[in-house]
Motif scaffolding. Structure first.
Motif, PDB file in Angstrom:
ATOM      1  N   ASP A 168       8.873  33.473  49.649  1.00 17.03           N
ATOM      2  CA  ASP A 168       8.372  32.110  49.080  1.00 17.03           C
ATOM      3  C   ASP A 168       7.510  31.482  50.028  1.00 17.03           C
ATOM      4  OD1 ASP A 168       9.600  32.962  46.791  1.00 17.03           O
ATOM      5  OD2 ASP A 168      11.354  31.921  47.282  1.00 17.03           O
ATOM      6  N   CYS A 169       6.574  30.719  49.671  1.00 20.59           N
ATOM      7  CA  CYS A 169       5.709  29.832  50.377  1.00 20.59           C
ATOM      8  C   CYS A 169       6.704  29.027  51.321  1.00 20.59           C
ATOM      9  CB  CYS A 169       4.877  28.919  49.521  1.00 20.59           C
ATOM     10  SG  CYS A 169       3.467  29.699  48.484  1.00 20.59           S
ATOM     11  N   ARG A 170       6.051  28.834  52.365  1.00 18.58           N
ATOM     12  CA  ARG A 170       6.896  28.026  53.497  1.00 18.58           C
ATOM     13  C   ARG A 170       5.961  27.270  54.313  1.00 18.58           C
ATOM     14  NH1 ARG A 170       9.501  32.593  56.629  1.00 18.58           N
ATOM     15  NH2 ARG A 170       8.633  31.581  58.161  1.00 18.58           N
ATOM     16  N   PRO A 171       5.831  25.910  54.682  1.00 17.69           N
ATOM     17  CA  PRO A 171       5.121  25.258  55.485  1.00 17.69           C
ATOM     18  C   PRO A 171       4.614  25.709  56.818  1.00 17.69           C
ATOM     19  CG  PRO A 171       6.898  23.963  54.771  1.00 17.69           C
ATOM     20  CD  PRO A 171       7.301  25.336  54.393  1.00 17.69           C
ATOM     21  N   ASP A 172       5.420  26.811  57.179  1.00 10.42           N
ATOM     22  CA  ASP A 172       4.960  27.450  58.483  1.00 10.42           C
ATOM     23  C   ASP A 172       4.146  28.844  58.415  1.00 10.42           C
ATOM     24  OD1 ASP A 172       6.972  28.770  57.536  1.00 10.42           O
ATOM     25  OD2 ASP A 172       8.006  28.949  59.808  1.00 10.42           O
ATOM     26  N   GLN A 173       3.796  29.104  57.317  1.00  4.84           N
ATOM     27  CA  GLN A 173       3.070  30.107  56.789  1.00  4.84           C
ATOM     28  C   GLN A 173       1.911  30.312  55.911  1.00  4.84           C
ATOM     29  OE1 GLN A 173       5.974  33.146  55.805  1.00  4.84           O
ATOM     30  NE2 GLN A 173       5.644  32.897  53.646  1.00  4.84           N
ATOM     31  N   ARG A 219      -0.083  37.924  55.972  1.00  2.76           N
ATOM     32  CA  ARG A 219       0.534  36.790  56.135  1.00  2.76           C
ATOM     33  C   ARG A 219       0.241  36.178  57.713  1.00  2.76           C
ATOM     34  NH1 ARG A 219       6.561  37.143  55.060  1.00  2.76           N
ATOM     35  NH2 ARG A 219       6.310  38.994  56.467  1.00  2.76           N
ATOM     36  N   CYS A 222       2.218  28.941  44.841  1.00  2.00           N
ATOM     37  CA  CYS A 222       3.429  29.497  45.424  1.00  2.00           C
ATOM     38  C   CYS A 222       4.510  30.254  44.505  1.00  2.00           C
ATOM     39  CB  CYS A 222       4.227  28.297  46.314  1.00  2.00           C
ATOM     40  SG  CYS A 222       3.216  27.813  47.595  1.00  2.00           S
ATOM     41  N   HIS A 241      -0.414  28.084  50.082  1.00  3.92           N
ATOM     42  CA  HIS A 241       0.497  27.365  51.104  1.00  3.92           C
ATOM     43  C   HIS A 241       0.860  26.285  50.379  1.00  3.92           C
ATOM     44  CE1 HIS A 241       0.996  24.564  54.241  1.00  3.92           C
ATOM     45  NE2 HIS A 241       1.213  25.529  55.047  1.00  3.92           N
ATOM     46  N   PRO A 242       2.103  26.002  50.619  1.00  3.53           N
ATOM     47  CA  PRO A 242       2.565  24.706  49.860  1.00  3.53           C
ATOM     48  C   PRO A 242       2.163  23.325  49.950  1.00  3.53           C
ATOM     49  CG  PRO A 242       4.168  25.189  51.327  1.00  3.53           C
ATOM     50  CD  PRO A 242       3.280  26.408  51.499  1.00  3.53           C
TER      51      PRO A 242
END
Length: 156
Positions: free
Chosen positions: A20-25, A36, A153, A141-142
């Protein structure tokens, strides 16, 4: 050559389950498949001003995403940046609008991204071409507006 082969094995989606979308990717999708990158987020004026300056290296699967408050004309330069970078300019839908490949370290020449840019992804120089990334591909990206996203996302 081993590093490039390992990187390509990592970024192409054939054997990679994208989380799932994450702020660090960030995740990218195009004719090449899916990729990714683990990213640092630069979403304040101070963080955007510093960016990747003064770094001597960056992991092949790493990058930095710059996210603005609203779409705008953006321009980057490489002052105090020691490694070559690919700059991927993204609109508010997450679509790649432009790619500037292999920005020259320490160069103060402005690199325009175009109008209506909401985000810029910086990765190691030459990597966008190795992956096969092109204008029209999409990024998720979120930090991007999910209601406008071509690839939100929640979608696979």
């Amino acid at each position: 050559m081993r590093i490039v082969a390992a990187l390509l094995a990592f970024v192409f989606s054939a054997g990679v389950l994208l989380a799932d979308c994450r702020p660090d990717q960030v995740e990218l999708r195009g004719a090449f498949g899916k990729a990714r990158f683990l990213v640092e987020l630069a979403d304040t004026p101070r963080e955007r001003a510093v960016g990747l300056m003064h770094r001597e290296s960056m992991a092949a699967t790493a990058g930095m995403i710059f996210i603005y408050e609203q779409p705008q004309a953006v321009s980057f330069w490489m002052e105090n940046t020691l490694i070559p970078l690919d700059m991927i300019f993204i609109d508010q839908s997450g679509t790649v609008a432009r790619i500037h490949e292999n920005a020259i370290p320490l160069d103060r020449t402005p690199i325009p991204g175009g109008a209506d840019i909401l985000a810029v992804l910086e990765i190691n120089g030459g990597l966008a071409a190795q992956i096969g990334l092109a204008a029209g591909d999409v990024l998720r990206h979120p930090g991007l507006p999910q209601d406008l996203a071509v690839w939100p996302c929640a979608a696979d």
